[in-house]
Design an enzyme around this catalytic site. Structure first.
Site, PDB file in Angstrom:
ATOM      1  N   PRO A  16       2.179  -6.298  -2.640  1.00  0.00           N
ATOM      2  CA  PRO A  16       1.282  -7.158  -3.329  1.00  0.00           C
ATOM      3  C   PRO A  16       0.374  -7.751  -2.074  1.00  0.00           C
ATOM      4  O   PRO A  16      -0.769  -7.945  -2.312  1.00  0.00           O
ATOM      5  CB  PRO A  16       2.149  -8.266  -3.813  1.00  0.00           C
ATOM      6  CG  PRO A  16       3.225  -7.541  -4.336  1.00  0.00           C
ATOM      7  CD  PRO A  16       3.724  -6.539  -3.375  1.00  0.00           C
ATOM      8  N   GLY A  17       0.858  -8.051  -0.858  1.00  0.00           N
ATOM      9  CA  GLY A  17       0.076  -8.342   0.175  1.00  0.00           C
ATOM     10  C   GLY A  17      -0.057  -7.287   1.520  1.00  0.00           C
ATOM     11  O   GLY A  17      -0.506  -7.930   2.524  1.00  0.00           O
ATOM     12  N   LEU A  67     -27.394  16.121 -15.871  1.00  0.00           N
ATOM     13  CA  LEU A  67     -27.236  16.674 -17.125  1.00  0.00           C
ATOM     14  C   LEU A  67     -27.368  15.651 -18.234  1.00  0.00           C
ATOM     15  O   LEU A  67     -27.364  15.841 -19.532  1.00  0.00           O
ATOM     16  CB  LEU A  67     -25.666  16.997 -17.323  1.00  0.00           C
ATOM     17  CG  LEU A  67     -25.307  18.370 -16.570  1.00  0.00           C
ATOM     18  CD1 LEU A  67     -23.931  18.967 -17.037  1.00  0.00           C
ATOM     19  CD2 LEU A  67     -26.385  19.723 -16.934  1.00  0.00           C
ATOM     20  N   GLU A  84      -4.444   6.424   0.098  1.00  0.00           N
ATOM     21  CA  GLU A  84      -4.196   6.918   1.284  1.00  0.00           C
ATOM     22  C   GLU A  84      -5.161   6.519   2.501  1.00  0.00           C
ATOM     23  O   GLU A  84      -5.515   6.957   3.296  1.00  0.00           O
ATOM     24  CB  GLU A  84      -4.167   8.520   1.257  1.00  0.00           C
ATOM     25  CG  GLU A  84      -3.090   9.113   0.856  1.00  0.00           C
ATOM     26  CD  GLU A  84      -1.882   8.751   1.287  1.00  0.00           C
ATOM     27  OE1 GLU A  84      -1.516   9.300   2.362  1.00  0.00           O
ATOM     28  OE2 GLU A  84      -0.909   7.862   0.562  1.00  0.00           O
ATOM     29  N   ALA A 123       5.929   4.920  -0.911  1.00  0.00           N
ATOM     30  CA  ALA A 123       5.535   3.798  -1.302  1.00  0.00           C
ATOM     31  C   ALA A 123       5.198   3.004   0.065  1.00  0.00           C
ATOM     32  O   ALA A 123       6.231   2.473   0.815  1.00  0.00           O
ATOM     33  CB  ALA A 123       6.824   3.167  -2.313  1.00  0.00           C
ATOM     34  N   GLY A 172      -2.094  -3.652   2.031  1.00  0.00           N
ATOM     35  CA  GLY A 172      -2.625  -2.272   1.510  1.00  0.00           C
ATOM     36  C   GLY A 172      -3.413  -1.731   2.500  1.00  0.00           C
ATOM     37  O   GLY A 172      -2.838  -0.737   3.158  1.00  0.00           O
TER      38      GLY A 172
HETATM   39  C1  LIG Z   1      -4.292   4.828  -8.559  1.00  0.00           C
HETATM   40  C2  LIG Z   1      -3.767   4.264  -7.408  1.00  0.00           C
HETATM   41  C3  LIG Z   1      -2.624   5.094  -6.718  1.00  0.00           C
HETATM   42  C4  LIG Z   1      -2.191   4.566  -5.509  1.00  0.00           C
HETATM   43  N1  LIG Z   1      -0.895   5.409  -4.855  1.00  0.00           N
HETATM   44  C5  LIG Z   1      -0.525   4.830  -3.953  1.00  0.00           C
HETATM   45  C6  LIG Z   1       0.608   5.478  -3.469  1.00  0.00           C
HETATM   46  O1  LIG Z   1       1.151   6.601  -3.854  1.00  0.00           O
HETATM   47  N2  LIG Z   1       1.477   4.750  -2.384  1.00  0.00           N
HETATM   48  C7  LIG Z   1       0.982   3.794  -1.803  1.00  0.00           C
HETATM   49  O2  LIG Z   1       1.664   3.219  -1.022  1.00  0.00           O
HETATM   50  N3  LIG Z   1      -0.136   3.150  -2.440  1.00  0.00           N
HETATM   51  C8  LIG Z   1      -0.878   3.807  -3.194  1.00  0.00           C
HETATM   52  N4  LIG Z   1      -2.140   3.186  -3.823  1.00  0.00           N
HETATM   53  C9  LIG Z   1      -2.461   2.026  -3.050  1.00  0.00           C
HETATM   54  C10 LIG Z   1      -3.637   2.340  -2.128  1.00  0.00           C
HETATM   55  O3  LIG Z   1      -3.216   2.891  -0.919  1.00  0.00           O
HETATM   56  C11 LIG Z   1      -4.484   0.955  -1.787  1.00  0.00           C
HETATM   57  O4  LIG Z   1      -5.012   0.330  -2.951  1.00  0.00           O
HETATM   58  C12 LIG Z   1      -5.331   1.058  -0.685  1.00  0.00           C
HETATM   59  O5  LIG Z   1      -4.844   1.267   0.791  1.00  0.00           O
HETATM   60  C13 LIG Z   1      -6.150  -0.194  -0.516  1.00  0.00           C
HETATM   61  O6  LIG Z   1      -5.174  -1.435  -0.194  1.00  0.00           O
HETATM   62  P1  LIG Z   1      -5.456  -2.676  -0.993  1.00  0.00           P
HETATM   63  O7  LIG Z   1      -5.419  -2.339  -2.533  1.00  0.00           O
HETATM   64  O8  LIG Z   1      -4.522  -3.683  -0.713  1.00  0.00           O
HETATM   65  O9  LIG Z   1      -6.920  -3.390  -0.546  1.00  0.00           O
HETATM   66  P2  LIG Z   1      -7.245  -4.161   0.556  1.00  0.00           P
HETATM   67  O10 LIG Z   1      -6.724  -3.673   2.034  1.00  0.00           O
HETATM   68  O11 LIG Z   1      -6.998  -5.650   0.293  1.00  0.00           O
HETATM   69  O12 LIG Z   1      -8.765  -3.712   0.502  1.00  0.00           O
HETATM   70  C14 LIG Z   1      -9.839  -4.439  -0.167  1.00  0.00           C
HETATM   71  C15 LIG Z   1     -11.056  -3.658   0.161  1.00  0.00           C
HETATM   72  O13 LIG Z   1     -11.551  -4.231   1.569  1.00  0.00           O
HETATM   73  C16 LIG Z   1     -11.578  -3.193   2.450  1.00  0.00           C
HETATM   74  N5  LIG Z   1     -11.409  -3.248   3.817  1.00  0.00           N
HETATM   75  C17 LIG Z   1     -10.137  -3.767   3.973  1.00  0.00           C
HETATM   76  N6  LIG Z   1      -9.831  -4.081   5.403  1.00  0.00           N
HETATM   77  C18 LIG Z   1     -10.941  -3.714   5.852  1.00  0.00           C
HETATM   78  C19 LIG Z   1     -11.758  -3.637   7.283  1.00  0.00           C
HETATM   79  N7  LIG Z   1     -10.790  -3.984   8.233  1.00  0.00           N
HETATM   80  N8  LIG Z   1     -12.944  -3.310   7.501  1.00  0.00           N
HETATM   81  C20 LIG Z   1     -13.791  -3.066   6.483  1.00  0.00           C
HETATM   82  N9  LIG Z   1     -13.270  -3.069   5.166  1.00  0.00           N
HETATM   83  C21 LIG Z   1     -12.198  -3.191   4.789  1.00  0.00           C
HETATM   84  C22 LIG Z   1     -11.169  -1.896   1.678  1.00  0.00           C
HETATM   85  O14 LIG Z   1     -11.640  -0.559   2.007  1.00  0.00           O
HETATM   86  C23 LIG Z   1     -11.145  -2.390   0.189  1.00  0.00           C
HETATM   87  O15 LIG Z   1     -12.425  -1.678  -0.299  1.00  0.00           O
HETATM   88  C24 LIG Z   1      -2.610   3.543  -4.835  1.00  0.00           C
HETATM   89  C25 LIG Z   1      -3.569   2.735  -5.536  1.00  0.00           C
HETATM   90  C26 LIG Z   1      -4.262   3.306  -6.560  1.00  0.00           C
HETATM   91  C27 LIG Z   1      -5.560   2.518  -7.026  1.00  0.00           C
END
Ligand SMILES: Cc1cc2nc3c(=O)[nH]c(=O)nc-3n(C[C@H](O)[C@H](O)[C@H](O)COP(=O)(O)OP(=O)(O)OC[C@H]3O[C@@H](n4cnc5c(N)ncnc54)[C@H](O)[C@@H]3O)c2cc1C
Length: 390
Positions: A122-123, A342, A367, A118, A125
């Site tokens: 929320p803020g 297909l 990841e 984990a 990723g």
């Molecule tokens: C089904 C699923 C399973 C998951 N499992 C896990 C888990 O087991 N553990 C865990 O911790 N998390 C997990 N996640 C979370 C996942 O790792 C994050 O969603 C991911 O890292 C992106 O973070 P965010 O959603 O906050 O997007 P954001 O960071 O808000 O990014 C939004 C978009 O902006 C792009 N972006 C962000 N910063 C930059 C930059 N500097 N330059 C260019 N583009 C950028 C990103 O590529 C993305 O397209 C999971 C997500 C999903 C959907």
């Protein structure tokens, strides 16, 4: 020298993996459509089968690297069905973190439990240094507070590796990971996601409220006071060197399934898939198909290289990002390309191809997204610091 040629025994094991995985396909549609149901721990057809890794025996220098073979096994399993495999398998992304950074005592204690990982909040990723979840030392216990979202295997795991900061003012250096058992007071699973793909794989939200865990649950055991220049964050990032190749190969297993399905369909329609002919002599559809096969093979090689480096004890952080970026894109191109070849058969729910298309989408998100991997690679190749390129 790198050599990924398989020995006869390794090939036999991989054949066995695929034959077992095929059984999961019978259940794949059901668990896709019934998102929050759990498959049985042991499928009827799998009863009494020995565990795959117990069939490997002693590895010698002539055998395929263990890391690379593990990747091929994982691909073979998700070739059957990602969700059913994930739901039934022992181990989660947190186990890779344990393997990368755990002390021998922690590995002994936690090794045979299924551990989620984990990081996301929320803020926070894409930039894990923004972690807000806190860990405060109180006597011989850490007190954890915060919220984690999108935790894969979050419902059925036995425990979780949680990223939290022990000192917000230290920035990245203050971030550590902690082993937390399910059922620990103050640790609550508050929700489950409904998703586009990998719908049978449980993705959960966790809330930690004054959750007290033993001091020894700090992953890796190093308790040094964080400073801006200390390498604490690098330790937690090591996790990705194991998990990114795994995530890449999980997606690739499904792409291989799409390729095999498409090859069979083309052959049934009378197309011969031949190799080595003269340029421009192949039907367009066969040429398109072979480009998808080549894309798949290229992605696989990047994954095997990252795993092999890890086996050799060599740094593989850039290679882990390379294989994740390559596979994340390749699996989308491959499954979409198969659907294009297909047509209606590709999007019909009578078949699993449309599901593989949906299921592989996640490969480029969790990841670290593709964009983030490409940024890490660019920094490594061009010699930029994180500050210079972000
Ligand atoms: C089904 C699923 C399973 C998951 N499992 C896990 C888990 O087991 N553990 C865990 O911790 N998390 C997990 N996640 C979370 C996942 O790792 C994050 O969603 C991911 O890292 C992106 O973070 P965010 O959603 O906050 O997007 P954001 O960071 O808000 O990014 C939004 C978009 O902006 C792009 N972006 C962000 N910063 C930059 C930059 N500097 N330059 C260019 N583009 C950028 C990103 O590529 C993305 O397209 C999971 C997500 C999903 C959907």
């Amino acid at each position: 020298m790198i050599d990924f040629e398989l020995t006869k025994n390794d090939q036999k094991i991989l054949d066995e993996v695929r034959s077992r995985a095929l059984v999961c396909r019978k259940y794949a549609r059901y668990y896709d459509e019934n998102e929050h149901e759990f498959p049985p721990d042991e499928l009827e057809e799998a009863k009494g089968q020995p565990e795959i890794f117990s069939m490997l025996g002693e590895r010698t220098e002539r055998d395929t690297s263990f890391g690379a073979l593990s990747m091929l096994i994982l691909a073979g399993q998700t070739w059957g069905d990602y969700s059913v495999r994930m739901r039934r398998a022992k181990g989660g992304l947190g186990n890779a973190a344990l393997q990368a950074a755990g002390t021998p005592e922690q590995t002994e204690k936690w090794g045979d439990r299924t551990l989620a990982m984990a990081i996301t909040e929320p803020g926070c990723g894409s930039d894990p240094s923004m972690v807000q979840c806190t860990a405060v030392l109180d006597g011989d216990e850490w007190v954890i507070n915060g919220e984690k979202i999108f935790v894969t295997t979050g419902c059925r795991c036995d425990g979780v590796v949680v990223w939290a900061t022990i000192d917000k003012s230290a920035g990245r250096a203050g971030i550590k990971s902690f082993l937390i058992e399910k059922e620990t007071p103050g640790f609550v699973v508050t929700g489950k996601e409904k998703k586009l793909g990998i719908r049978a794989d449980d993705t959960a939200t966790f809330v930690f409220t004054d959750c007290r865990i033993p001091r020894g649950n700090l992953l890796g055991g190093k308790e040094e006071v964080p400073t801006k220049s200390s390498g604490g964050f690098k330790g937690v990032l090591k996790t990705f060197n194991m998990t990114r190749p795994a995530v890449a190969v999980i997606g690739l297993g499904m792409a291989e399934a799409a390729i095999d399905f498409t090859r069979d369909a083309l052959q049934e329609s009378g197309f011969e898939i031949s190799y080595g002919g003269r340029l421009g002599t192949l039907p367009a559809v066969v040429e398109k198909f072979q480009k998808l096969e080549a894309n798949c093979e290229a992605a696989l090689l990047t994954i095997l290289r990252a795993a092999w480096l890890s086996d050799e004890g060599e740094p593989n952080n850039t290679e882990s990002s390379v294989c994740k970026a390559k596979a994340g894109l390749a699996v989308r191109e491959i499954t979409q390309g198969c659907i294009e070849i297909l047509g209606p058969m590709g999007i019909s729910r009578e078949h699993l191809l449309e599901k593989w298309f949906r299921d592989t989408r996640i490969t480029d998100i969790y990841e670290g997204t593709g964009e983030i991997q490409r940024m890490i690679i660019a920094r490594a190749l061009l010699g930029y610091t994180r500050k210079e390129l972000n």
